[in-house]
Enzyme design. Sequence first.
Site, PDB file in Angstrom:
ATOM      1  N   LYS A 253       0.860  -1.196   0.000  1.00 51.09           N
ATOM      2  CA  LYS A 253       0.000   0.000   0.000  1.00 51.09           C
ATOM      3  C   LYS A 253       0.886   1.232   0.000  1.00 51.09           C
ATOM      4  CE  LYS A 253      -2.975   2.715   3.157  1.00 51.09           C
ATOM      5  NZ  LYS A 253      -3.791   2.734   4.406  1.00 51.09           N
ATOM      6  N   ASP A 258      -2.575  10.400   3.295  1.00 55.07           N
ATOM      7  CA  ASP A 258      -3.942   9.980   3.612  1.00 55.07           C
ATOM      8  C   ASP A 258      -4.625  11.028   4.472  1.00 55.07           C
ATOM      9  OD1 ASP A 258      -6.296   8.696   4.131  1.00 55.07           O
ATOM     10  OD2 ASP A 258      -5.419   7.119   5.405  1.00 55.07           O
ATOM     11  N   LYS A 265      -9.989  13.073   8.109  1.00 56.55           N
ATOM     12  CA  LYS A 265      -9.419  12.777   9.423  1.00 56.55           C
ATOM     13  C   LYS A 265      -9.368  14.059  10.261  1.00 56.55           C
ATOM     14  CE  LYS A 265      -6.173   9.080   8.069  1.00 56.55           C
ATOM     15  NZ  LYS A 265      -6.722   8.009   8.915  1.00 56.55           N
ATOM     16  N   ASP A 276       1.889   6.837   5.179  1.00 59.45           N
ATOM     17  CA  ASP A 276       0.910   5.820   4.789  1.00 59.45           C
ATOM     18  C   ASP A 276       1.349   5.087   3.508  1.00 59.45           C
ATOM     19  OD1 ASP A 276      -1.412   4.505   5.564  1.00 59.45           O
ATOM     20  OD2 ASP A 276      -2.735   5.796   4.391  1.00 59.45           O
ATOM     21  N   ASP A 335     -12.051   6.929   4.312  1.00 57.54           N
ATOM     22  CA  ASP A 335     -10.775   6.804   5.014  1.00 57.54           C
ATOM     23  C   ASP A 335     -10.313   5.344   5.108  1.00 57.54           C
ATOM     24  OD1 ASP A 335      -8.526   7.639   6.361  1.00 57.54           O
ATOM     25  OD2 ASP A 335      -9.548   7.976   8.279  1.00 57.54           O
ATOM     26  N   GLU A 337      -9.301   3.547   2.726  1.00 59.11           N
ATOM     27  CA  GLU A 337      -8.924   3.592   1.309  1.00 59.11           C
ATOM     28  C   GLU A 337      -7.859   2.568   0.949  1.00 59.11           C
ATOM     29  OE1 GLU A 337      -7.560   5.426   3.610  1.00 59.11           O
ATOM     30  OE2 GLU A 337      -5.466   4.977   3.138  1.00 59.11           O
ATOM     31  N   ARG A 339      -7.457  -0.564   1.676  1.00 57.85           N
ATOM     32  CA  ARG A 339      -7.985  -1.864   1.225  1.00 57.85           C
ATOM     33  C   ARG A 339      -8.555  -1.766  -0.186  1.00 57.85           C
ATOM     34  NH1 ARG A 339     -11.787  -2.111   6.382  1.00 57.85           N
ATOM     35  NH2 ARG A 339      -9.943  -1.020   7.134  1.00 57.85           N
TER      36      ARG A 339
END
Length: 484
Positions: A253, A258, A265, A276, A335, A337, A339
């Site tokens: 990933k 993010d 967030k 991230d 959020d 995201e 996956r």
Amino acid sequence: MRLQTKTTPALGERAEAVVFFLYAEQKPAALGPVFRGLNAEEFSGKPGQLCLVHTQGKLAAPRALLVGLGPRKKFTLPQLHRAAAAATRQLRKVGVRRAAFEAGDARRAGVIAEAAVMAQYDFDRFKPSDAPSKTKLAGATIHVRSGEESAASAAVHRGQIIGETVNWTKALANLPGNIIYPATLAARAQALARESRGRLRCRVLDKRALERGGFGGLLAVGGGSAREPRLIVLEYHGGSRSPNAKPFAIVGKAITFDSGGISLKPGEKMDEMKWDKSGGVAVLGILRAAALLRLPVNLLGVIAAAENMPSGTSYRPGDIVTARGGKTIEVINTDAEGRIILADALAYACERKPQAIVDLATLTGACVVALGHDIAGVMGSDAGLIKRIRRASEATGEEVWELPLRDQFREMVKSDVATVKNSAGRWAGTLTGAAFLQAFVDEKVPWAHLDIAGPAWTDKARPHHEKGATAFGVRLMIEMLSRG
Ligand code: BES
Ligand code: MN
Ligand code: ZN
């Protein structure tokens, strides 16, 4: 840093300091008269303890550093790694540029080399140039018993490559979102392949290629950002040349930043979300080290890269997205995201018929709640693969803990309107994240998922990691792949 190996009798010649590692049971005085005066308060040999002594002409080098290893019965190589890193940081602090380490055997020599190289790294490239620059070791000699010399020089060479790759990985992972975004990350991957002299091949799918290929997850998550998403594919052929030799796939990933997207967030610590991308950057590091070490395996690296931002073109809660391969995703929370982009990457990896897949992702805050900042969660479909990861983890000290990925969590991510939904609420958040990923992995392919949200970076300096990225997973996967 220049590293060389020698046998013990020459210890300390031309070095500014020699480093000795001692178990709690060992008396410093046994090393020579210069240590005779030390009492147990000054040095007891507990793990990571450091004691610097001026040798006043009684040893070849002007200074000696004693490093505690703790009780002999509890000794592990990861402990030696941390001790050697702490020692190197200490030497740098007191301005030593040439050091000699008493390692004993070849395996220990390799661990010390790797740790010493890692302890050279600082994220200081954006600091003002008039800031006092920290001393780095220019050279180190690693001493072993006679008979160990040739094995030791191979182990030191390997340790140096891995240590340098960890530093390379950290340097990339620490770069912020204004510098590293999907296109520039892809450019780094291409530069890596170019510099590998043909050992790595890199292919990048840009937005148009993603549209043509049906990568709806990357396009949805990346849609809110002015920085377009990319899929980065790296290949390394170090193993069988046979066309039906299956590669080992490593998927990462890489959310370059993010913000949470429309499900924004809170502001506090949002800056940390530049990390991230740590899973994807680790995949680059793993391929880099494998190529430099010429590991006898075939690897397929797949990195899903996107920036998750809120805007008028963002994907939104309620959207239904079609991932690569045709399965559909109901978006509950923008959020969650990671996956969604990994759905595309895992489905793509499976099309290449890999022998196994390991993915690395800073996937869930819930994993940090469960396991803290030092331990990654490991989950998957194959006990043998998880066991290989656990064994490697014991060797490197990058800790993992298995969480129970049962049927009930796959039930929890089923959607009323799509194949899966991207959030099943608070409870068991790490496991529902993993269960979501599993929907995109071919049942016949052994798969393990590493949730590295906790250990991917650190906000307090450790001996072996300064503040920032840790490159978690690079040493672990190289160890696992080397063991076969
Ligand atoms: N990148 C975060 C996970 C994360 C959080 C990593 C904190 C490291 C530290 C991920 O994209 C995320 O936001 N996950 C959500 C999932 C939830 C909305 C189902 C989370 O963990 O809250
Ligand atoms: Mn998120
Ligand atoms: Zn994320």
